[in-house]
Design an enzyme around this catalytic site. Sequence first.
Site, PDB file in Angstrom:
ATOM      1  N   ASP A  59       0.807  -1.229   0.000  1.00  0.00           N
ATOM      2  CA  ASP A  59       0.000   0.000   0.000  1.00  0.00           C
ATOM      3  C   ASP A  59       0.838   1.276   0.000  1.00  0.00           C
ATOM      4  O   ASP A  59       1.994   1.294   0.393  1.00  0.00           O
ATOM      5  CB  ASP A  59      -0.970   0.018   1.194  1.00  0.00           C
ATOM      6  CG  ASP A  59      -0.271  -0.153   2.544  1.00  0.00           C
ATOM      7  OD1 ASP A  59       0.758  -0.845   2.601  1.00  0.00           O
ATOM      8  OD2 ASP A  59      -0.754   0.420   3.538  1.00  0.00           O
ATOM      9  N   GLU A 117      -0.648  -2.043   5.144  1.00  0.00           N
ATOM     10  CA  GLU A 117       0.245  -1.939   6.312  1.00  0.00           C
ATOM     11  C   GLU A 117       0.053  -0.629   7.050  1.00  0.00           C
ATOM     12  O   GLU A 117       0.197  -0.556   8.257  1.00  0.00           O
ATOM     13  CB  GLU A 117       1.715  -2.087   5.881  1.00  0.00           C
ATOM     14  CG  GLU A 117       2.691  -2.261   7.044  1.00  0.00           C
ATOM     15  CD  GLU A 117       2.970  -1.008   7.830  1.00  0.00           C
ATOM     16  OE1 GLU A 117       3.099  -1.101   9.075  1.00  0.00           O
ATOM     17  OE2 GLU A 117       3.054   0.081   7.252  1.00  0.00           O
TER      18      GLU A 117
END
Length: 368
Positions: A59, A117
């Site tokens: 991400d 994350e």
Amino acid sequence: MHAHPELSFQEFETAQFVSDRLKDFGVIHQSGVAGTGVVGIIEGKNPGSKIIALRGDMDALPIFEKNEASYKSINPGVMHACGHDVHTASLLGVSWILNQLKDQFEGTVKLIFQPGEEKVPGGASMLIKEGVLQNPAPLSIVGQHVMPLLEVGKVGFREGLYMASADEIYLTIHGKGGHGAMPNLAIDVIAIAAQVITAVQQVVSRAADPKIPSVLSFGTVIANGATNILPNSIYLEGTFRTMDEVWRANAHVKIRQIIEGICSSFGAKADLEIRKGYPFLFNDPELTRKMKSSAIDYLGKENVVDLDVWMAAEDFSYYTQELPGCFYRLGTRNEEKGIVSGVHTPTFDIDEDALEIGCGLMAWLAVQ
Ligand SMILES: [Zn+2]
Ligand SMILES: [Zn+2]
């Protein structure tokens, strides 16, 4: 990958890209794990003998990129400013390498392309709930993260406690507004908040065991009064970080007691939420020693450094609570090229020489 960043839990194109590449390589994988996660499997000889998991997060962050590189983000307001594109690209490289070598090593490599994350509750905890650490169950897990403080060509390791737990504090103090000239008729939330901010530091300086790292910081204080207006309420946000689960729970109780006690003693009301974030990250000493000595074999002693404790948080910590884990750092800094910006800044960048090490070293560590 850097040009096409996607926010946490929205890594749809990234996951598709990962899946397409794994398909090209001929790596068996499952998509759509915990939303956008992709989990691949490479079986060597005697696949049940030993199983290792490798993790790369996918991400990006809500930041406008200020770099002028050819690979600059084309998604306005979204940027790979934490290097997760490097982690994903490296893990794809690892998949490509290990899949070609699978008749030359024993055991199984599980490839975890993880979503989310950067956002609580963290993709790691969701993947674990979906059974990523079962069928087959890895004996250990390894992850890497870019480090702009560390020169490209070098990597860093630390045994034991490495990163902190991180909890978020949201506080609204409700009092009674009024004229600044007549505080006796008001309940002054500004003066109360000042006491709260000062007093709550005693949790760290007096209540915490001095041997356990702890930090408490407030980064937001908003009260919309004026020179002569006392506002009705004040809003604060902060973070509490430490490296011990028992103390973490006790600290939450103490933070609440102090805040509520001070507020009620002045006739104000505290509306407090302490939102739990990631746990602390523990690098298994035996595994980390082994990974470090393998890294020395690969890169040379002069290129493998010892890391200090770091009070940032990382959801790889969820894996380290379940099985032996090793989270190491990949140097990406190059002062000559002006590549010095920290993670989570709009000018973060890497020296791309790190990509080759990111792939090669991780593949080597897995085989070792
Ligand atoms: Zn980050
Ligand atoms: Zn990160």
